[in-house]
Design a protein around this motif. Sequence first.
Motif, PDB file in Angstrom:
ATOM      1  N   VAL A   1       5.390   4.289  10.820  1.00 59.02           N
ATOM      2  CA  VAL A   1       4.420   3.588   9.985  1.00 59.02           C
ATOM      3  C   VAL A   1       3.002   3.906  10.449  1.00 59.02           C
ATOM      4  CG1 VAL A   1       5.972   1.646   9.484  1.00 59.02           C
ATOM      5  CG2 VAL A   1       4.379   1.474  11.385  1.00 59.02           C
ATOM      6  N   LEU A   2       2.062   3.653   9.569  1.00 64.51           N
ATOM      7  CA  LEU A   2       0.639   3.632   9.883  1.00 64.51           C
ATOM      8  C   LEU A   2       0.189   2.193   9.692  1.00 64.51           C
ATOM      9  CD1 LEU A   2      -0.645   6.752   7.921  1.00 64.51           C
ATOM     10  CD2 LEU A   2      -0.375   6.538  10.382  1.00 64.51           C
ATOM     11  N   THR A   3      -0.873   1.807  10.356  1.00 65.50           N
ATOM     12  CA  THR A   3      -1.373   0.451  10.171  1.00 65.50           C
ATOM     13  C   THR A   3      -2.824   0.477   9.722  1.00 65.50           C
ATOM     14  OG1 THR A   3      -2.056   0.277  12.475  1.00 65.50           O
ATOM     15  CG2 THR A   3       0.134  -0.538  11.926  1.00 65.50           C
ATOM     16  N   HIS A   4      -3.195  -0.568   9.046  1.00 64.39           N
ATOM     17  CA  HIS A   4      -4.597  -0.787   8.708  1.00 64.39           C
ATOM     18  C   HIS A   4      -4.776  -2.269   8.459  1.00 64.39           C
ATOM     19  CE1 HIS A   4      -4.267  -1.344   4.291  1.00 64.39           C
ATOM     20  NE2 HIS A   4      -3.228  -0.544   4.388  1.00 64.39           N
ATOM     21  N   GLN A   5      -6.010  -2.662   8.305  1.00 62.44           N
ATOM     22  CA  GLN A   5      -6.300  -4.071   8.041  1.00 62.44           C
ATOM     23  C   GLN A   5      -7.338  -4.158   6.941  1.00 62.44           C
ATOM     24  OE1 GLN A   5      -7.418  -4.989  12.038  1.00 62.44           O
ATOM     25  NE2 GLN A   5      -9.599  -4.934  11.574  1.00 62.44           N
ATOM     26  N   CYS A   6      -7.291  -5.241   6.216  1.00 61.98           N
ATOM     27  CA  CYS A   6      -8.287  -5.475   5.174  1.00 61.98           C
ATOM     28  C   CYS A   6      -8.483  -6.981   5.028  1.00 61.98           C
ATOM     29  CB  CYS A   6      -7.872  -4.835   3.855  1.00 61.98           C
ATOM     30  SG  CYS A   6      -6.398  -5.556   3.123  1.00 61.98           S
TER      31      CYS A   6
ATOM     32  N   HIS B   1      -5.808  -9.295   6.810  1.00 64.59           N
ATOM     33  CA  HIS B   1      -4.385  -8.983   6.638  1.00 64.59           C
ATOM     34  C   HIS B   1      -4.118  -7.693   7.406  1.00 64.59           C
ATOM     35  CE1 HIS B   1      -3.279 -11.456   2.864  1.00 64.59           C
ATOM     36  NE2 HIS B   1      -4.180 -12.081   3.582  1.00 64.59           N
ATOM     37  N   TYR B   2      -3.086  -7.716   8.236  1.00 60.52           N
ATOM     38  CA  TYR B   2      -2.693  -6.556   9.041  1.00 60.52           C
ATOM     39  C   TYR B   2      -1.461  -5.956   8.381  1.00 60.52           C
ATOM     40  CZ  TYR B   2      -5.981  -8.772  12.119  1.00 60.52           C
ATOM     41  OH  TYR B   2      -7.117  -9.330  12.624  1.00 60.52           O
ATOM     42  N   ILE B   3      -1.575  -4.698   7.994  1.00 70.30           N
ATOM     43  CA  ILE B   3      -0.604  -4.080   7.094  1.00 70.30           C
ATOM     44  C   ILE B   3       0.018  -2.841   7.732  1.00 70.30           C
ATOM     45  CG2 ILE B   3      -0.329  -3.002   4.817  1.00 70.30           C
ATOM     46  CD1 ILE B   3      -2.895  -4.640   4.024  1.00 70.30           C
ATOM     47  N   ALA B   4       1.336  -2.717   7.593  1.00 75.02           N
ATOM     48  CA  ALA B   4       2.057  -1.509   7.991  1.00 75.02           C
ATOM     49  C   ALA B   4       2.398  -0.740   6.722  1.00 75.02           C
ATOM     50  CB  ALA B   4       3.335  -1.877   8.737  1.00 75.02           C
ATOM     51  N   VAL B   5       2.191   0.575   6.744  1.00 77.56           N
ATOM     52  CA  VAL B   5       2.491   1.441   5.604  1.00 77.56           C
ATOM     53  C   VAL B   5       3.571   2.415   6.039  1.00 77.56           C
ATOM     54  CG1 VAL B   5       1.550   3.093   3.947  1.00 77.56           C
ATOM     55  CG2 VAL B   5       0.096   1.262   4.835  1.00 77.56           C
ATOM     56  N   ARG B   6       4.664   2.471   5.275  1.00 75.87           N
ATOM     57  CA  ARG B   6       5.823   3.327   5.588  1.00 75.87           C
ATOM     58  C   ARG B   6       5.461   4.792   5.491  1.00 75.87           C
ATOM     59  NH1 ARG B   6      10.170   4.576   8.039  1.00 75.87           N
ATOM     60  NH2 ARG B   6      12.161   4.219   7.053  1.00 75.87           N
ATOM     61  N   ARG B   7       5.843   5.574   6.509  1.00 75.78           N
ATOM     62  CA  ARG B   7       5.542   7.004   6.522  1.00 75.78           C
ATOM     63  C   ARG B   7       6.751   7.872   6.242  1.00 75.78           C
ATOM     64  NH1 ARG B   7       2.683   9.294  11.392  1.00 75.78           N
ATOM     65  NH2 ARG B   7       2.574  11.046   9.994  1.00 75.78           N
TER      66      ARG B   7
ATOM     67  N   LEU C   1      11.743  -2.345   6.570  1.00 75.64           N
ATOM     68  CA  LEU C   1      11.761  -0.962   7.032  1.00 75.64           C
ATOM     69  C   LEU C   1      13.014  -0.226   6.557  1.00 75.64           C
ATOM     70  CD1 LEU C   1       9.998   0.890   8.749  1.00 75.64           C
ATOM     71  CD2 LEU C   1      11.398   0.276  10.709  1.00 75.64           C
ATOM     72  N   ALA C   2      14.136  -0.920   6.513  1.00 73.33           N
ATOM     73  CA  ALA C   2      15.397  -0.295   6.111  1.00 73.33           C
ATOM     74  C   ALA C   2      15.384   0.161   4.652  1.00 73.33           C
ATOM     75  CB  ALA C   2      16.551  -1.265   6.342  1.00 73.33           C
ATOM     76  N   ALA C   3      14.624  -0.533   3.803  1.00 77.15           N
ATOM     77  CA  ALA C   3      14.656  -0.222   2.377  1.00 77.15           C
ATOM     78  C   ALA C   3      13.345   0.328   1.832  1.00 77.15           C
ATOM     79  CB  ALA C   3      15.024  -1.484   1.595  1.00 77.15           C
ATOM     80  N   ALA C   4      12.315   0.381   2.632  1.00 78.61           N
ATOM     81  CA  ALA C   4      10.985   0.737   2.128  1.00 78.61           C
ATOM     82  C   ALA C   4      10.845   2.238   1.877  1.00 78.61           C
ATOM     83  CB  ALA C   4       9.919   0.294   3.119  1.00 78.61           C
ATOM     84  N   PRO C   5      10.355   2.602   0.689  1.00 74.08           N
ATOM     85  CA  PRO C   5      10.078   4.013   0.420  1.00 74.08           C
ATOM     86  C   PRO C   5       8.745   4.405   1.061  1.00 74.08           C
ATOM     87  CG  PRO C   5       9.514   2.692  -1.482  1.00 74.08           C
ATOM     88  CD  PRO C   5      10.128   1.760  -0.485  1.00 74.08           C
ATOM     89  N   VAL C   6       8.481   5.691   1.124  1.00 71.49           N
ATOM     90  CA  VAL C   6       7.219   6.185   1.672  1.00 71.49           C
ATOM     91  C   VAL C   6       6.065   5.575   0.881  1.00 71.49           C
ATOM     92  CG1 VAL C   6       5.788   8.235   2.023  1.00 71.49           C
ATOM     93  CG2 VAL C   6       8.239   8.341   2.455  1.00 71.49           C
ATOM     94  N   GLY C   7       5.067   5.066   1.603  1.00 68.65           N
ATOM     95  CA  GLY C   7       3.905   4.480   0.964  1.00 68.65           C
ATOM     96  C   GLY C   7       3.997   2.979   0.755  1.00 68.65           C
ATOM     97  N   ALA C   8       5.178   2.391   0.990  1.00 70.92           N
ATOM     98  CA  ALA C   8       5.331   0.939   0.826  1.00 70.92           C
ATOM     99  C   ALA C   8       4.504   0.221   1.880  1.00 70.92           C
ATOM    100  CB  ALA C   8       6.798   0.549   0.950  1.00 70.92           C
ATOM    101  N   LYS C   9       4.003  -0.960   1.517  1.00 71.91           N
ATOM    102  CA  LYS C   9       3.151  -1.731   2.422  1.00 71.91           C
ATOM    103  C   LYS C   9       3.821  -3.041   2.787  1.00 71.91           C
ATOM    104  CE  LYS C   9      -1.076   0.243   0.614  1.00 71.91           C
ATOM    105  NZ  LYS C   9      -2.376  -0.027   0.012  1.00 71.91           N
ATOM    106  N   PHE C  10       3.573  -3.492   4.015  1.00 70.83           N
ATOM    107  CA  PHE C  10       4.133  -4.735   4.517  1.00 70.83           C
ATOM    108  C   PHE C  10       3.057  -5.472   5.309  1.00 70.83           C
ATOM    109  CE2 PHE C  10       6.363  -7.194   7.833  1.00 70.83           C
ATOM    110  CZ  PHE C  10       7.239  -7.927   7.059  1.00 70.83           C
ATOM    111  N   VAL C  11       2.748  -6.696   4.918  1.00 69.46           N
ATOM    112  CA  VAL C  11       1.789  -7.519   5.640  1.00 69.46           C
ATOM    113  C   VAL C  11       2.557  -8.186   6.774  1.00 69.46           C
ATOM    114  CG1 VAL C  11       0.187  -9.455   5.520  1.00 69.46           C
ATOM    115  CG2 VAL C  11       0.411  -7.904   3.577  1.00 69.46           C
ATOM    116  N   TYR C  12       2.345  -7.711   8.008  1.00 70.01           N
ATOM    117  CA  TYR C  12       3.100  -8.251   9.135  1.00 70.01           C
ATOM    118  C   TYR C  12       2.366  -9.368   9.868  1.00 70.01           C
ATOM    119  CZ  TYR C  12       0.318  -5.060  12.058  1.00 70.01           C
ATOM    120  OH  TYR C  12      -0.708  -4.397  12.689  1.00 70.01           O
ATOM    121  N   ALA C  13       1.067  -9.504   9.636  1.00 72.27           N
ATOM    122  CA  ALA C  13       0.311 -10.606  10.248  1.00 72.27           C
ATOM    123  C   ALA C  13      -0.954 -10.846   9.441  1.00 72.27           C
ATOM    124  CB  ALA C  13      -0.043 -10.282  11.695  1.00 72.27           C
ATOM    125  N   ARG C  14      -1.498 -12.046   9.597  1.00 72.12           N
ATOM    126  CA  ARG C  14      -2.759 -12.362   8.949  1.00 72.12           C
ATOM    127  C   ARG C  14      -3.452 -13.438   9.763  1.00 72.12           C
ATOM    128  NH1 ARG C  14      -1.942 -16.647   4.390  1.00 72.12           N
ATOM    129  NH2 ARG C  14      -0.071 -17.638   5.124  1.00 72.12           N
TER     130      ARG C  14
END
Length: 179
Positions: free
Chosen positions: A64-69, A76-82, A28-41
């Motif tokens: 962040v926004l979240t989504h899963q795929c 995969h549960y993903i957070a996207v930097r806003r 989170l400290a370094a992520a630009p807008v739109g970066a994705k992070f898989v926080y759980a699976r």
Amino acid sequence: MATSVRDLRFSIGPLCLSASVDDLETWLAAAPVGAKFVYARGAALDQRRDVVVMVRQLVGEGEVLTHQCKVDGEWHYIAVRRHPERGADRVAKPVVSISAETPAGRVLAILTRCLRLGLPARTNAEIAAEMGLKNAEAARYLFNQLVEQRIITVQSLGTRERRVVTFVGTGKSTIRGTL
């Protein structure tokens, strides 16, 4: 900039693997807008995990926004930097004042008293008992109204510790405590 699942250390739990809170904070400290992070699976998301609780808080704050795929048959549960930055540079939404005569206002008064006396924040069950509510769910509903109106923010520290409540208007927080 997507974080690869293979680059992270995951802890094993029932039907869910998750990244650590430290990994999420570093990203989170370094992520630009739109970066994705898989926080759980895994087959099901464990809602009690510290990292999942933190992601929910970040969603509430608009970070962040979240989504899963599904990837190779696994969720995969993903957070996207806003937002590009967290903290003081971000413009806060105006705080809505709440009347002390309303049920949510009474919850706020209980939390304010905890802050003033240097006590940990009350649990929903304790709030319900103090207010004479039917159950902890009724207190949770009123508590969540304060969070939704951005009067307070909440940091959950796990299942054996009390939540830390921060008052948005002053920036002051209740102390940590064990259950």
